[in-house]
Design a protein around this motif. Structure first.
Motif, short mmCIF file in Angstrom:
data_model
loop_
_atom_site.label_atom_id
_atom_site.label_comp_id
_atom_site.label_asym_id
_atom_site.label_seq_id
_atom_site.Cartn_x
_atom_site.Cartn_y
_atom_site.Cartn_z
N TYR A 35 -55.28 -81.69 90.54
CA TYR A 35 -53.85 -81.39 90.52
C TYR A 35 -53.54 -80.54 89.31
CZ TYR A 35 -53.34 -84.84 86.80
OH TYR A 35 -53.46 -85.52 85.62
N GLU A 36 -52.42 -79.86 89.40
CA GLU A 36 -51.98 -79.00 88.31
C GLU A 36 -51.18 -79.84 87.33
OE1 GLU A 36 -52.08 -75.21 86.81
OE2 GLU A 36 -52.43 -75.37 88.95
N ARG A 37 -51.52 -79.80 86.08
CA ARG A 37 -50.79 -80.58 85.08
C ARG A 37 -49.57 -79.79 84.61
NH1 ARG A 37 -50.95 -85.52 81.89
NH2 ARG A 37 -50.80 -85.00 79.70
N HIS A 38 -48.41 -80.42 84.66
CA HIS A 38 -47.18 -79.74 84.24
C HIS A 38 -46.88 -79.99 82.78
CE1 HIS A 38 -46.54 -78.92 88.39
NE2 HIS A 38 -46.50 -80.20 88.71
N GLU A 39 -45.84 -79.29 82.30
CA GLU A 39 -45.37 -79.60 80.95
C GLU A 39 -44.46 -80.80 81.00
OE1 GLU A 39 -43.93 -76.13 78.73
OE2 GLU A 39 -45.33 -75.00 79.98
N ARG A 40 -44.34 -81.48 79.86
CA ARG A 40 -43.42 -82.61 79.77
C ARG A 40 -42.00 -82.13 80.06
NH1 ARG A 40 -42.01 -87.48 77.32
NH2 ARG A 40 -43.96 -88.58 76.99
N VAL A 81 -59.44 -93.48 93.16
CA VAL A 81 -59.28 -92.03 93.27
C VAL A 81 -58.85 -91.51 91.90
CG1 VAL A 81 -58.16 -90.13 94.47
CG2 VAL A 81 -58.53 -92.29 95.67
N TYR A 82 -59.65 -90.61 91.35
CA TYR A 82 -59.37 -90.07 90.03
C TYR A 82 -58.57 -88.77 90.14
CZ TYR A 82 -63.20 -93.15 88.52
OH TYR A 82 -64.00 -94.22 88.27
N VAL A 123 -58.32 -76.79 73.85
CA VAL A 123 -59.64 -76.84 73.22
C VAL A 123 -59.95 -78.25 72.72
CG1 VAL A 123 -60.98 -76.02 71.24
CG2 VAL A 123 -59.68 -74.40 72.62
N THR A 124 -58.98 -78.90 72.07
CA THR A 124 -59.25 -80.25 71.55
C THR A 124 -59.44 -81.23 72.70
OG1 THR A 124 -56.86 -80.57 71.30
CG2 THR A 124 -58.10 -80.04 69.30
N ALA A 125 -58.62 -81.09 73.74
CA ALA A 125 -58.72 -82.05 74.84
C ALA A 125 -60.04 -81.90 75.59
CB ALA A 125 -57.55 -81.90 75.79
N GLU A 126 -60.46 -80.66 75.86
CA GLU A 126 -61.71 -80.48 76.59
C GLU A 126 -62.90 -80.85 75.70
OE1 GLU A 126 -61.63 -76.71 78.65
OE2 GLU A 126 -60.39 -77.61 80.21
N GLY A 127 -62.76 -80.55 74.40
CA GLY A 127 -63.80 -80.96 73.45
C GLY A 127 -63.96 -82.48 73.45
N PHE A 128 -62.84 -83.17 73.59
CA PHE A 128 -62.83 -84.63 73.64
C PHE A 128 -63.75 -85.15 74.74
CE2 PHE A 128 -60.84 -88.23 75.92
CZ PHE A 128 -60.67 -89.17 74.93
N TYR A 129 -63.61 -84.59 75.96
CA TYR A 129 -64.43 -85.07 77.08
C TYR A 129 -65.91 -84.74 76.87
CZ TYR A 129 -60.11 -86.01 79.50
OH TYR A 129 -58.89 -86.50 79.83
N LYS A 130 -66.16 -83.52 76.34
CA LYS A 130 -67.56 -83.12 76.16
C LYS A 130 -68.22 -84.00 75.10
CE LYS A 130 -67.00 -78.50 77.90
NZ LYS A 130 -66.28 -77.30 77.54
N PHE A 131 -67.48 -84.25 74.01
CA PHE A 131 -68.03 -85.05 72.93
C PHE A 131 -68.31 -86.49 73.40
CE2 PHE A 131 -67.48 -87.47 68.87
CZ PHE A 131 -68.62 -86.98 68.26
N HIS A 171 -60.09 -86.17 83.42
CA HIS A 171 -59.29 -87.20 84.08
C HIS A 171 -58.69 -88.09 83.00
CE1 HIS A 171 -58.19 -90.80 86.26
NE2 HIS A 171 -59.03 -91.49 85.52
N ALA A 172 -57.37 -88.28 83.07
CA ALA A 172 -56.75 -89.16 82.08
C ALA A 172 -56.46 -90.50 82.75
CB ALA A 172 -55.50 -88.51 81.54
#
Ligand code: UDP
Ligand code: MG
Length: 316
Positions: free
Chosen positions: A203-208, A127-128, A143-151, A163-164
């Motif tokens: 799921y909603e990603r929270h802040e550290r 389950v991802y 932007v960098t993180a979503e660019g990471f997946y697209k690239f 998904h991490a």
């Protein structure tokens, strides 16, 4: 084993500020899961200390002493998040029915665990956990993180968007994971290769909550590079294609140069030099691309990944 023994595996590097908070949150989550009979009483939270320089291991040792729900694994030195996670998963693979991997900083919403387990009970082996939005991230990180997946997708790596490493794995998947012997680890690329029935939970990603991120941009770039070079030989094909394109252009250049020469618009030597540059450039690129194709094959052979994984065998 089919008692739904759940192990939550958490790599920790310099997380002394986070651990007491994480422990408290997970403890109450686990208790409520046990109470509602979703998981076995023998379920555990496993902290993997990845060679921390602060009091992380001391805290883990103390938690283990006072609470039998807590297990600890101490690595001999810092090996990075991916290796620490693998170490945890492979160490517990014969003790649990289900494993969930997550970070120590509670950025991954622990309330998604209920849904993870529901999906597992409906037959998913993996389950991802997928971030539903990155509203809480700073725009640059988003932007960098979503660019990471697209690239990564563009470069031929099969990964789940957004998904991490927050995911549930069945015992069976853990055993298959052990068959991947590669040293350059990029776990989120391996699970889609393993296959089986799987599902996605948003799921909603929270802040550290406390402490600092150990993944600055520089590390993220090297992580992306690692992912591409460990999972795809597309860059090598790109070189080959580029070589072919330049060879075609060099023929056009040749025709152009000859026409210009015949019309008498050139100085002495220009035609020869121009044609040579294009032709040799293209030829070299083409040769590199062909060598690259062979290197690509060596690379897949060397990784010695499982060639297949049998899901079912009907023989009775
Ligand atoms: N981590 C680790 N080894 C390292 C770096 C990080 O085990 O060398 C752990 C860290 O303790 C945390 C998880 O990996 O539990 C994710 O790290 P972090 O939260 O700093 O990354 P981010 O969420 O900012 O991408
Ligand atoms: Mg984090």
């Amino acid at each position: 084993m089919k008692d739904n023994i759940l192990y939550i595996v958490i790599p920790c590097y310099n997380e002394e500020e986070m651990l007491p908070i994480t422990y408290k949150a997970l403890k109450s989550k686990m208790e409520s899961l046990i109470k509602s009979k979703k998981i076995s009483k023998e379920s555990k939270v496993v902290f993997v200390n990845d060679g921390s320089k602060d009091k992380t291991w001391e805290i883990i040792t103390n938690l283990h002493k006072k609470d039998k729900m807590i297990n600890g694994i101490n690595l001999s030195r810092n090996k990075g998040h991916q290796n620490a996670l693998l170490a945890g998963l492979l160490t517990v693979k014969n003790e649990c029915d289900i494993a969930i991997s997550m970070d120590a900083d509670l950025q991954d919403d622990i309330n998604a665990i209920d849904k993870f387990i529901d999906e597992y009970k409906h037959g998913s082996e993996i389950v991802y956990g997928v971030r539903s939005s990155r509203k809480k991230d700073f725009w640059f990180k988003r932007v960098t993180a979503e660019g990471f997946y697209k690239f990564m997708k563009l470069m031929g790596v099969d990964i789940i968007f957004n998904h991490a490493d927050y995911r549930l794995m069945s015992n069976r998947v853990l055993n298959d994971l052990a068959g991947f012997k590669e040293v350059n680890l990029f776990l989120r690329g391996i699970f889609p290769l393993i296959g089986y029935r799987n599902s996605i939970v948003e799921y909603e990603r929270h802040e550290r909550v406390a402490g600092k991120s150990k993944y600055p941009l520089k590390k993220m770039l090297s992580f992306a590079f690692e992912g591409i070079t460990s999972f795809s030989i597309k860059p090598l094909s790109l070189v080959l294609n580029l070589g072919l394109i330049i060879m075609i252009i060099s023929i056009l250049v040749m025709i152009y140069c000859l026409i210009v020469k015949l019309l008498g618009y050139t100085v002495a030597g220009w035609t020869f030099i121009t044609i040579s540059i294009w032709f040799l450039g293209g030829l070299q690129m083409l040769a590199l691309g062909i060598v690259g194709k062979y290197v690509g094959k060596i690379y897949s052979e060397v990784k010695a990944r499982p060639r297949f994984i049998v899901q079912e065998y009907l023989n009775k």
